[in-house]
Design a protein around this motif. Sequence first.
Motif, PDB file in Angstrom:
ATOM      1  N   CYS A 170       0.817  -1.221   0.000  1.00 39.47           N
ATOM      2  CA  CYS A 170       0.000   0.000   0.000  1.00 39.47           C
ATOM      3  C   CYS A 170       0.848   1.268   0.000  1.00 39.47           C
ATOM      4  CB  CYS A 170      -0.969  -0.015   1.176  1.00 39.47           C
ATOM      5  SG  CYS A 170      -2.349  -1.137   0.884  1.00 39.47           S
ATOM      6  N   HIS A 172      -6.461  -1.292  -7.772  1.00 37.66           N
ATOM      7  CA  HIS A 172      -6.104  -1.419  -6.358  1.00 37.66           C
ATOM      8  C   HIS A 172      -7.053  -0.594  -5.480  1.00 37.66           C
ATOM      9  CE1 HIS A 172      -3.685  -1.940  -2.759  1.00 37.66           C
ATOM     10  NE2 HIS A 172      -3.878  -0.645  -2.537  1.00 37.66           N
ATOM     11  N   CYS A 176      -9.198  -1.470  -2.063  1.00 40.24           N
ATOM     12  CA  CYS A 176      -8.479  -1.118  -0.832  1.00 40.24           C
ATOM     13  C   CYS A 176      -9.017   0.173  -0.201  1.00 40.24           C
ATOM     14  CB  CYS A 176      -6.987  -0.971  -1.137  1.00 40.24           C
ATOM     15  SG  CYS A 176      -6.027  -0.544   0.331  1.00 40.24           S
ATOM     16  N   CYS A 203      -6.232   2.807   0.934  1.00 38.42           N
ATOM     17  CA  CYS A 203      -5.664   3.687  -0.083  1.00 38.42           C
ATOM     18  C   CYS A 203      -6.694   4.715  -0.568  1.00 38.42           C
ATOM     19  CB  CYS A 203      -5.103   2.872  -1.251  1.00 38.42           C
ATOM     20  SG  CYS A 203      -3.514   2.108  -0.826  1.00 38.42           S
TER      21      CYS A 203
END
Lengths: 199, 174
Positions: B3, B29, B33, B36
């Motif tokens: 991350c 991603h 996530c 993030c």
Amino acid sequence: MSIEASTDEIRDGELLTRYQAGDSEALAVLVERHSPALYRLALTMTGQSADANDVVQEVWRRVVRKSGGFRGDSFRGWIFRICRNHLIDRSRGRKPTVSLDEGVGDGGTTRLDLLPGHGLEPDAAAERREWCAQLAAAVDALSPEQKEVFLLRAEGLDFKEIARVQRVPLNTALARMHYAVGRLRKSLGAEFATERRGK
Amino acid sequence: MNCEQEEKRILLNEAGELSPREAAALAAHLAACAGCRSFRDALRRFDTVARTQQAAVTFPAFLGARVLADAEQYRQARRMRHQRAVRLLARAAAIVMLLGAAGGAGVYGHWQRQANRTAEVAGVLAVLIDEEGTGSPVVPGDHHHGLAHDLLQLEGLDEDLSSADLLSLADEKA
Ligand SMILES: [Zn+2]
């Protein structure tokens, strides 16, 4: 002056060349174009409008005397680098102090007045200003390098330019900003706290 | 997945410095996530506030004028120094010509190569700017030292007027 096109369309490098050839109006365009950003950076870094004035003036003094030192990559990056070097020279032996109540303009405005919140309902505006004051204080508590990256980004410089201004590898500039965001999130409390990582 | 690396990509992406392929990988991603996404949202909020604050700072109107006045003053001072150098060199070059190829040009070339000390230059100037124009050896006086000092200062203080400039000016006038 022989500038036929709109001055917005003339690139910095071309204006500098014209200035070197004796066209002083070309310098006026550059000064008008870039001074506000230099002033904002200097104001945030020094915390005093009088100091920011001096810094801007000194940056242009150096530009005028060393215009042959510009190597044609990014003029904006070049003058920010000069500004940064000058700020470092000045900061040796003195610690900048920033107060939100301190005047920054000619009309008695303070940093607090500059915080967003105009046009909102009094409660919402007060809350927004309170939050912005917290962010300003948190930014101010960053290391000078991190603060610079944060401010230069806000001025619209990309990381390649910021790395050149700070004379560091791109990864270092990125790491500084990454660290700065982490610290700001921590300083500003729950709303910005790091969430559990997705794996 | 890492991350921290993704967060650095977020920084690059917000500045428009990510390739379309990398941006697509980052988007994938981010979709998966929350951490993030939270980083990106915080960053955007910081940016928005920082830009709003910057937009609210008024640039003092007098400052631009002051900068330009300073630049103009420098330009005029530089022009005067330049004209003085031209006058001095024209005079020196004329004397070199009078002295002839035998000794004068050699002395002048020697000065160009070795002009790093006032005393030396004063010695050369004493020959070059020989008031009587006899060409015979002259002991350098205060006047020559002063001129030598000025010439060296011109070379040392004015980055835009290099030895090469001085030489080409001398050629022009010779
Ligand atoms: Zn992640």
